[in-house]
Scaffold this active site. Structure first.
Site, PDB file in Angstrom:
ATOM      1  N   HIS A  46       0.832  -1.211   0.000  1.00 28.97           N
ATOM      2  CA  HIS A  46       0.000   0.000   0.000  1.00 28.97           C
ATOM      3  C   HIS A  46       0.862   1.254   0.000  1.00 28.97           C
ATOM      4  O   HIS A  46       1.476   1.610   1.003  1.00 28.97           O
ATOM      5  CB  HIS A  46      -0.915  -0.006   1.220  1.00 28.97           C
ATOM      6  N   HIS A  97       1.016   5.458  -1.557  1.00 26.59           N
ATOM      7  CA  HIS A  97       0.589   6.622  -2.347  1.00 26.59           C
ATOM      8  C   HIS A  97       1.878   7.395  -2.602  1.00 26.59           C
ATOM      9  O   HIS A  97       2.334   8.147  -1.734  1.00 26.59           O
ATOM     10  CB  HIS A  97      -0.397   7.499  -1.580  1.00 26.59           C
ATOM     11  N   GLN A 104       2.594  11.175  -1.775  1.00 23.23           N
ATOM     12  CA  GLN A 104       2.592  11.642  -0.387  1.00 23.23           C
ATOM     13  C   GLN A 104       3.997  11.664   0.223  1.00 23.23           C
ATOM     14  O   GLN A 104       4.194  12.205   1.308  1.00 23.23           O
ATOM     15  CB  GLN A 104       1.634  10.794   0.449  1.00 23.23           C
ATOM     16  N   TYR A 157      -4.859   7.203  -7.154  1.00 18.86           N
ATOM     17  CA  TYR A 157      -6.133   7.883  -7.418  1.00 18.86           C
ATOM     18  C   TYR A 157      -5.979   9.249  -8.066  1.00 18.86           C
ATOM     19  O   TYR A 157      -6.949   9.964  -8.285  1.00 18.86           O
ATOM     20  CB  TYR A 157      -6.992   7.983  -6.156  1.00 18.86           C
ATOM     21  N   ARG A 185     -16.564   5.450   1.971  1.00 17.81           N
ATOM     22  CA  ARG A 185     -16.966   6.856   1.936  1.00 17.81           C
ATOM     23  C   ARG A 185     -17.027   7.367   0.495  1.00 17.81           C
ATOM     24  O   ARG A 185     -17.921   8.116   0.126  1.00 17.81           O
ATOM     25  CB  ARG A 185     -15.956   7.726   2.714  1.00 17.81           C
ATOM     26  N   HIS A 205      -9.493   0.944   1.193  1.00 17.30           N
ATOM     27  CA  HIS A 205      -9.290   1.464   2.554  1.00 17.30           C
ATOM     28  C   HIS A 205     -10.567   1.177   3.350  1.00 17.30           C
ATOM     29  O   HIS A 205     -11.662   1.492   2.868  1.00 17.30           O
ATOM     30  CB  HIS A 205      -9.181   2.998   2.566  1.00 17.30           C
ATOM     31  N   HIS A 246      -5.781  -1.134   6.249  1.00 17.39           N
ATOM     32  CA  HIS A 246      -5.926  -0.653   7.636  1.00 17.39           C
ATOM     33  C   HIS A 246      -6.852  -1.573   8.440  1.00 17.39           C
ATOM     34  O   HIS A 246      -6.392  -2.280   9.317  1.00 17.39           O
ATOM     35  CB  HIS A 246      -6.421   0.802   7.719  1.00 17.39           C
ATOM     36  N   ASP A 260       2.232   3.325   2.719  1.00 20.23           N
ATOM     37  CA  ASP A 260       1.111   4.266   2.719  1.00 20.23           C
ATOM     38  C   ASP A 260       1.550   5.713   2.514  1.00 20.23           C
ATOM     39  O   ASP A 260       1.878   6.107   1.418  1.00 20.23           O
ATOM     40  CB  ASP A 260       0.311   4.074   4.016  1.00 20.23           C
TER      41      ASP A 260
HETATM   42 ZN   LIG Z   1      -3.831   4.774   1.894  1.00 23.18          ZN
END
Ligand SMILES: [Zn+2]
Length: 447
Positions: free
Chosen positions: A65, A67, A70, A130, A219, A245, A282, A333
């Protein structure tokens, strides 16, 4: 990265952790990137064509996992923005950053990150991707532009990549106005399926590239859409890994319960057939019945302990989950940490700090390092749909070589090698890394 030769190569390691445990003088033969022979106590004859390796062979560990973008935020949000800072205030900073990057920027950031991951002993990365659209939220003329950038970065850095394009459709359980950054994330189902199709057309047969898929969260995507897109994708690509997630934040659990009468993991399992091709990222806030559900389904839980600590998410009930037969993998992450040693160590330490006990995730027959590292390799491979994770005939030759003169490793034998690797924190013992039977350059990122 050196070219895969398509030939048979033979390597002799003084020590290796094979599928049958630790052995000395282990010959590992690779043919077209696949392990074709493993022989312990091998004594080479004078004219044997064998490359002798100085170092200990262990399976490569996948990072399930990531991103990539980030990485640029790591260490830049360590201040309070109000009286009560949280995941949600961090997320706003992350969104502000996500509005900035062009495909060229993403390539550069990802390539730098992936070089670090390799140097720290990760052989594969699951890129939960994403950032699809242009700055104004309109799609790029070529909808795979951003995905292509991260795949090229992985290829150039020499790490395997499972690209997990993410379906993201709304701002929350109760949709509101989209943040400018979220406009770069949003796709409809038709475009998402076309993106998957085009990625497979472009990269489906490329070495060290896998195509998976992801839903951002309960979500960000309606449950009926998750169910229908899963069903369509499973018909087209039966083995495709699916990530999501879930249950990272208490707010999410409370909101899901109040809207639907179920906790997030319950809600997902109620509506979607979740199995061993899924990775639940998670799953921090799960109760005993959810733990049983996940363990029985065979889904992997993708734990990201340093990020979960950094964001104040909470502590995953790892002991109960493992005792229930559950399988976990690890991920970097938000990239506050890029090495697997720290992830696995913190996974164990969080349990110690909350139970006042030691060696919580070990057991009567296995030390903690022995219990954690091989499991994270095998389940990480499963989560990314890889035929890897153990050193045995028929698996990919994805191998990490630990320097046997490194302080943490020297004089260690058997399972103590894993324990010293994880719990004797004295820099990075990773000396070489093999992906698909070829050596990958560790570059300038070794500590
Ligand atoms: Zn994530």
């Amino acid at each position: 990265m050196t070219d895969a030769t398509g030939n048979t190569k033979r390597y002799l390691f003084p020590t290796a952790f094979t599928v049958n445990g630790w052995h000395d003088d282990v010959l590992i033969e690779c043919t077209n990137g696949i392990i074709s022979e493993v022989i312990a106590d091998f004594a080479p004859q004078p004219n044997d064509s064998v490359e002798q390796i100085r170092g200990i062979a262990i399976p490569g560990i996948p990072n399930v996992h990531s991103h990539a973008f980030q990485r640029r935020l790591a260490g830049l949000s360590e201040f309070r923005t109000g009286t009560h800072d949280s995941f949600w205030t961090w997320r706003q900073l992350m969104y502000d950053m996500a509005t900035r990057w062009s495909p060229e920027d993403i390539y550069e950031i990802a390539r730098g990150l992936y070089s670090e991951l390799i140097a720290n002993g990760y052989t594969w990365v699951g890129e939960f991707h994403y950032l699809h659209n242009d700055f104004d939220g309109s799609p790029y003329a070529d909808i795979t532009t951003m995905s292509d950038a991260v795949i090229r970065a992985a290829q150039d850095a020499g790490i395997g990549i499972c690209i997990l394009p993410v379906l993201y459709q709304r701002s929350g359980f109760v949709p509101g106005d989209l943040d400018p950054a979220q406009k770069r994330f949003v796709l409809d189902e038709e475009v998402f399926l076309r993106l998957l199709d085009q990625l497979r057309a472009s990269w489906g047969t490329t070495d060290n590239v896998k195509i998976g898929m992801a839903f951002h969260s309960l979500r960000a995507v309606d449950i009926s859409t998750i169910a229908s897109v899963t069903s369509t994708a499973r018909k087209l690509y039966p083995a495709i890994p699916i990530h999501i997630h879930v249950a990272e934040q208490l707010n999410e659990v409370n909101e899901c319960q109040s809207l639907f009468g179920l906790r997030p993991v319950e809600y997902l399992y109620e509506h979607v057939e979740v199995d061993g091709r899924w990775c639940l990222v998670h799953a921090t806030h799960v109760n005993s019945s959810e733990i049983t559900k996940v363990a029985e389904s065979g889904a992997i839980v993708g734990l990201c302990p340093t990020t979960e600590a950094n964001l104040g998410d909470g502590i995953f009930p790892a002991e109960e989950f493992i005792e229930a037969g559950g399988s976990f993998a690890i991920g970097s992450d938000s990239q506050v940490c890029t090495n697997p040693r720290s992830e696995l160590r913190l996974l164990e330490y969080a349990q110690r700090l909350t139970t006042n006990r030691r060696a919580v995730l070990g057991n009567q027959s296995q030390s903690v390092g022995r219990a954690l590292y091989p499991a994270a390799c095998q389940h990480g491979a499963q989560a990314l749909g890889l035929n890897a994770g153990t050193l045995e005939i028929g698996k990919r030759a994805d191998i990490v070589v630990l320097g046997n003169e490194h302080y943490a490793i020297q004089n260690a034998k058997g399972d103590r090698i894993f324990d010293r690797y994880l719990f004797c924190d004295s820099g990075n013992p990773v000396e070489r890394l093999m992906l698909d039977g070829s050596w990958t350059e560790l570059g300038g990122h070794r500590q």
